[in-house]
Design a protein around this motif. Structure first.
Motif, mmCIF file in Angstrom:
data_model
loop_
_atom_site.group_PDB
_atom_site.id
_atom_site.type_symbol
_atom_site.label_atom_id
_atom_site.label_comp_id
_atom_site.label_asym_id
_atom_site.label_seq_id
_atom_site.Cartn_x
_atom_site.Cartn_y
_atom_site.Cartn_z
ATOM 1 N N MET A 1 0.871 -1.402 -0.119
ATOM 2 C CA MET A 1 -0.037 -0.170 0.316
ATOM 3 C C MET A 1 0.862 1.199 -0.131
ATOM 4 N N ALA A 2 0.333 2.231 -0.662
ATOM 5 C CA ALA A 2 1.070 3.414 -0.506
ATOM 6 C C ALA A 2 1.413 4.333 0.819
ATOM 7 N N ASN A 3 2.511 4.630 1.004
ATOM 8 C CA ASN A 3 3.007 5.235 2.322
ATOM 9 C C ASN A 3 3.067 6.556 2.326
ATOM 10 N N THR A 4 3.757 7.267 0.984
ATOM 11 C CA THR A 4 3.996 8.753 1.044
ATOM 12 C C THR A 4 2.780 9.514 0.728
ATOM 13 N N PRO A 5 2.495 10.751 1.068
ATOM 14 C CA PRO A 5 1.660 11.354 0.482
ATOM 15 C C PRO A 5 1.396 11.387 -1.202
ATOM 16 N N SER A 6 2.533 11.518 -1.725
ATOM 17 C CA SER A 6 2.451 11.527 -3.181
ATOM 18 C C SER A 6 1.999 10.125 -3.745
ATOM 19 N N ALA A 7 2.326 9.100 -3.065
ATOM 20 C CA ALA A 7 1.974 7.769 -3.688
ATOM 21 C C ALA A 7 0.614 7.558 -3.430
ATOM 22 N N LYS A 8 0.129 8.210 -2.181
ATOM 23 C CA LYS A 8 -1.364 8.027 -2.145
ATOM 24 C C LYS A 8 -2.351 8.925 -2.896
ATOM 25 N N LYS A 9 -1.619 10.067 -3.434
ATOM 26 C CA LYS A 9 -2.643 10.762 -4.258
ATOM 27 C C LYS A 9 -2.372 10.334 -5.721
ATOM 28 N N ALA A 10 -1.092 9.797 -5.997
ATOM 29 C CA ALA A 10 -1.078 8.997 -7.330
ATOM 30 C C ALA A 10 -2.079 7.736 -7.398
ATOM 31 N N ALA A 11 -2.307 6.932 -6.255
ATOM 32 C CA ALA A 11 -3.284 5.991 -6.421
ATOM 33 C C ALA A 11 -4.533 6.369 -6.542
ATOM 34 N N ARG A 12 -5.070 7.517 -5.841
ATOM 35 C CA ARG A 12 -6.452 8.345 -5.969
ATOM 36 C C ARG A 12 -6.585 8.598 -7.442
ATOM 37 N N LYS A 13 -5.701 9.234 -8.112
ATOM 38 C CA LYS A 13 -5.769 9.464 -9.398
ATOM 39 C C LYS A 13 -5.749 8.274 -10.653
ATOM 40 N N ILE A 14 -5.107 7.200 -10.164
ATOM 41 C CA ILE A 14 -5.143 6.187 -10.985
ATOM 42 C C ILE A 14 -6.595 5.736 -10.787
ATOM 43 N N ALA A 15 -7.240 5.584 -9.536
ATOM 44 C CA ALA A 15 -8.462 4.890 -9.611
ATOM 45 C C ALA A 15 -9.633 5.670 -10.223
ATOM 46 N N ARG A 16 -9.416 6.806 -10.083
ATOM 47 C CA ARG A 16 -10.582 8.077 -10.847
ATOM 48 C C ARG A 16 -10.336 7.632 -12.369
ATOM 49 N N ARG A 17 -8.991 7.867 -12.915
ATOM 50 C CA ARG A 17 -8.697 7.613 -14.307
ATOM 51 C C ARG A 17 -9.173 6.365 -14.740
ATOM 52 N N THR A 18 -9.059 5.269 -14.050
ATOM 53 C CA THR A 18 -9.432 3.920 -14.176
ATOM 54 C C THR A 18 -10.995 3.774 -14.373
ATOM 55 N N ALA A 19 -11.694 4.381 -13.590
ATOM 56 C CA ALA A 19 -13.066 4.575 -13.529
ATOM 57 C C ALA A 19 -13.696 5.101 -14.861
ATOM 58 N N ILE A 20 -13.057 6.390 -15.282
ATOM 59 C CA ILE A 20 -13.325 6.819 -16.555
ATOM 60 C C ILE A 20 -13.021 5.998 -17.578
ATOM 61 N N ASN A 21 -12.193 5.292 -17.802
ATOM 62 C CA ASN A 21 -11.714 4.661 -18.768
ATOM 63 C C ASN A 21 -12.696 3.368 -19.099
#
Length: 88
Positions: A1-21
């Motif tokens: 699981m993502a630990n750093t704030p930037s990795a957490k944000k990246a995970a959120r962005k990927i999840a959002r983009r995956t849903a759109i795609n």
């Protein structure tokens, strides 16, 4: 699981983009299914109308990266050839 704030944000962005795609891919498949059904029924005018509706949707998905542009072009080309063959 993502630990750093930037990795957490990246995970959120990927999840959002995956849903759109996912919704875009599903939408394109629905359009392509209507074209396939029209071709199967043997009605050339209905099939060409369905392709006219499906083509912009497919190209929009290709431009946003859901499909490769050559894949989208190939699908349109093959469907167009099949519709053309209905009239012959």
């Amino acid at each position: 699981m993502a630990n750093t704030p930037s990795a957490k944000k990246a995970a959120r962005k990927i999840a959002r983009r995956t849903a759109i795609n996912k919704t875009r891919r599903s939408r394109v498949r629905t359009y392509l299914r209507t074209v396939e059904e029209a071709i199967a029924s043997g009605d050339q005018t209905k099939a060409s109308e369905a392709l006219k509706a499906a083509q912009p949707e497919l190209m929009r998905a290709a431009s946003s990266g859901v499909f490769h542009k050559n894949t989208a072009a190939r699908k349109v080309s093959r469907l167009n050839a099949r519709i053309k063959a209905l009239g012959a």
